[in-house]
Scaffold this active site. Sequence first.
Site, short mmCIF file in Angstrom:
data_model
loop_
_atom_site.label_atom_id
_atom_site.label_comp_id
_atom_site.label_asym_id
_atom_site.label_seq_id
_atom_site.Cartn_x
_atom_site.Cartn_y
_atom_site.Cartn_z
N GLU A 40 45.69 -17.84 69.04
CA GLU A 40 44.91 -16.63 68.79
C GLU A 40 43.41 -16.82 69.00
O GLU A 40 42.69 -15.87 69.27
CB GLU A 40 45.16 -16.12 67.37
CG GLU A 40 46.58 -15.63 67.15
CD GLU A 40 46.73 -14.92 65.80
OE1 GLU A 40 45.99 -13.98 65.52
OE2 GLU A 40 47.61 -15.35 65.02
N GLU A 53 38.91 -17.71 57.95
CA GLU A 53 40.31 -18.10 58.04
C GLU A 53 40.54 -18.98 59.26
O GLU A 53 40.36 -18.51 60.40
CB GLU A 53 41.16 -16.82 58.16
CG GLU A 53 42.63 -17.08 58.30
CD GLU A 53 43.44 -15.79 58.30
OE1 GLU A 53 42.94 -14.75 58.78
OE2 GLU A 53 44.59 -15.82 57.82
N ASP A 113 45.95 -19.68 55.40
CA ASP A 113 47.12 -18.84 55.66
C ASP A 113 48.27 -19.77 56.04
O ASP A 113 48.17 -20.54 57.01
CB ASP A 113 46.75 -17.89 56.83
CG ASP A 113 47.88 -16.95 57.23
OD1 ASP A 113 49.05 -17.37 57.18
OD2 ASP A 113 47.59 -15.82 57.66
N HIS A 172 49.44 -19.95 59.77
CA HIS A 172 48.60 -20.74 60.68
C HIS A 172 48.68 -22.22 60.33
O HIS A 172 48.68 -23.08 61.21
CB HIS A 172 47.16 -20.25 60.62
CG HIS A 172 46.99 -18.81 61.01
ND1 HIS A 172 47.37 -18.33 62.23
CD2 HIS A 172 46.54 -17.74 60.31
CE1 HIS A 172 47.14 -17.02 62.28
NE2 HIS A 172 46.64 -16.64 61.12
N HIS A 194 46.61 -16.56 52.11
CA HIS A 194 47.65 -15.71 52.72
C HIS A 194 48.98 -16.45 52.74
O HIS A 194 49.02 -17.62 53.12
CB HIS A 194 47.30 -15.37 54.18
CG HIS A 194 46.32 -14.26 54.33
ND1 HIS A 194 45.68 -13.98 55.52
CD2 HIS A 194 45.88 -13.32 53.44
CE1 HIS A 194 44.89 -12.92 55.35
NE2 HIS A 194 45.00 -12.53 54.09
N ARG A 224 56.61 -16.07 60.25
CA ARG A 224 55.73 -14.95 59.84
C ARG A 224 56.51 -13.82 59.18
O ARG A 224 56.01 -12.69 59.06
CB ARG A 224 54.85 -14.43 60.98
CG ARG A 224 53.48 -14.06 60.41
CD ARG A 224 52.39 -13.74 61.39
NE ARG A 224 51.11 -13.95 60.72
CZ ARG A 224 49.93 -13.77 61.25
NH1 ARG A 224 49.82 -13.35 62.48
NH2 ARG A 224 48.84 -13.99 60.55
N GLU A 280 50.85 -11.59 53.82
CA GLU A 280 50.50 -11.03 55.13
C GLU A 280 51.60 -11.45 56.09
O GLU A 280 51.57 -12.53 56.66
CB GLU A 280 49.14 -11.56 55.61
CG GLU A 280 48.72 -10.94 56.94
CD GLU A 280 47.55 -11.66 57.56
OE1 GLU A 280 46.54 -11.02 57.85
OE2 GLU A 280 47.65 -12.89 57.77
C1 LER Z 1 44.68 -12.43 59.84
O1 LER Z 1 44.63 -12.71 58.47
C2 LER Z 1 45.47 -13.44 60.54
O2 LER Z 1 46.16 -14.23 59.93
C3 LER Z 1 45.43 -13.51 62.00
O3 LER Z 1 46.66 -13.93 62.53
C4 LER Z 1 44.92 -12.28 62.68
O4 LER Z 1 45.26 -12.25 64.01
MN MN Z 2 46.04 -14.39 57.72
#
Ligand code: LER
Ligand code: MN
Length: 270
Positions: A158, A152, A185, A188, A211, A217, A246
């Site tokens: 992060e 991912e 995701d 992100h 995701h 979020r 998520e």
């Molecule tokens: C996990 O799927 C994710 O998106 C991250 O932000 C984990 O810290």
């Molecule tokens: Mn994620």
Amino acid sequence: MKLSIVLSTQPARFQAATFKGDLETNLRCIAALGYEGVELAIRDPKLVDLDKLERLTRKFKLSVPAIGTGQAWGEEGLSFTDPDPQVRRAAIERIKSHIPGAIRFGAVIIIGLIRGIVKTGVDPVQGMDWLVEALQECSAAARPHGIRLALEPINRYETTLINDATQGLELIERVGADNFGLLLDTFHMNIEEADIEASIRQSGAHIFHFHVADSNRWYPGAGHLDFKSILNVLFASGYLGYVSGEFLPKPDADSSARQAIANLRKILSS
Ligand code: LER
Ligand code: MN
């Protein structure tokens, strides 16, 4: 569209695992809301009773499209790129230990933050070499079982390693394993991608899992992402897997999961 949602099998600090707490209660709720799958965040397979998990997911007719592994980083500090070779070895063995569960459920193994962060004093080129070697070893161990690994891209706040889809695709080239791909995701992507739809098109068949969370979020529909456009491009790229929620359990897990499914179904039928 097949929808799943993240459920943590253990207590965890990670806030965007929408469901935490009693397993059976949560699985019943997720199924009753209309989800067809549940993405299981498992810190260490040794801590979970796979027979019980299988029995319960069958009871509620829920598929398990993916297993999340990042809590081994969040709770224990395991990482593919730690300067300590014992930590790197433990991270690789931890990912390999997810293979039996992945076989049982037919799940993709997610490589999220267990890749680590290149620490101060570690040469970034060395960090990337450790990452590639770890992924090659884990992909080779999973391949004979037909199991796929999905890395991912995670935003810059992060991790220092693989923040966007382009970097993810370069990594796929270096790892050179056909069972190694990407988990994209939207949370992100909203931070890192110049053009979310273009990055999805560029990633194409390398997308192994997906995701969804909105720009803040929260659940899809609570922010400013254009999910109609994003999901149409995802499906047009040939993606047949689950769209997995998520997001933060805001205002609470049940309401956010209920809103997500209602909003996504409405968006796609309009
Ligand atoms: C996990 O799927 C994710 O998106 C991250 O932000 C984990 O810290
Ligand atoms: Mn994620």
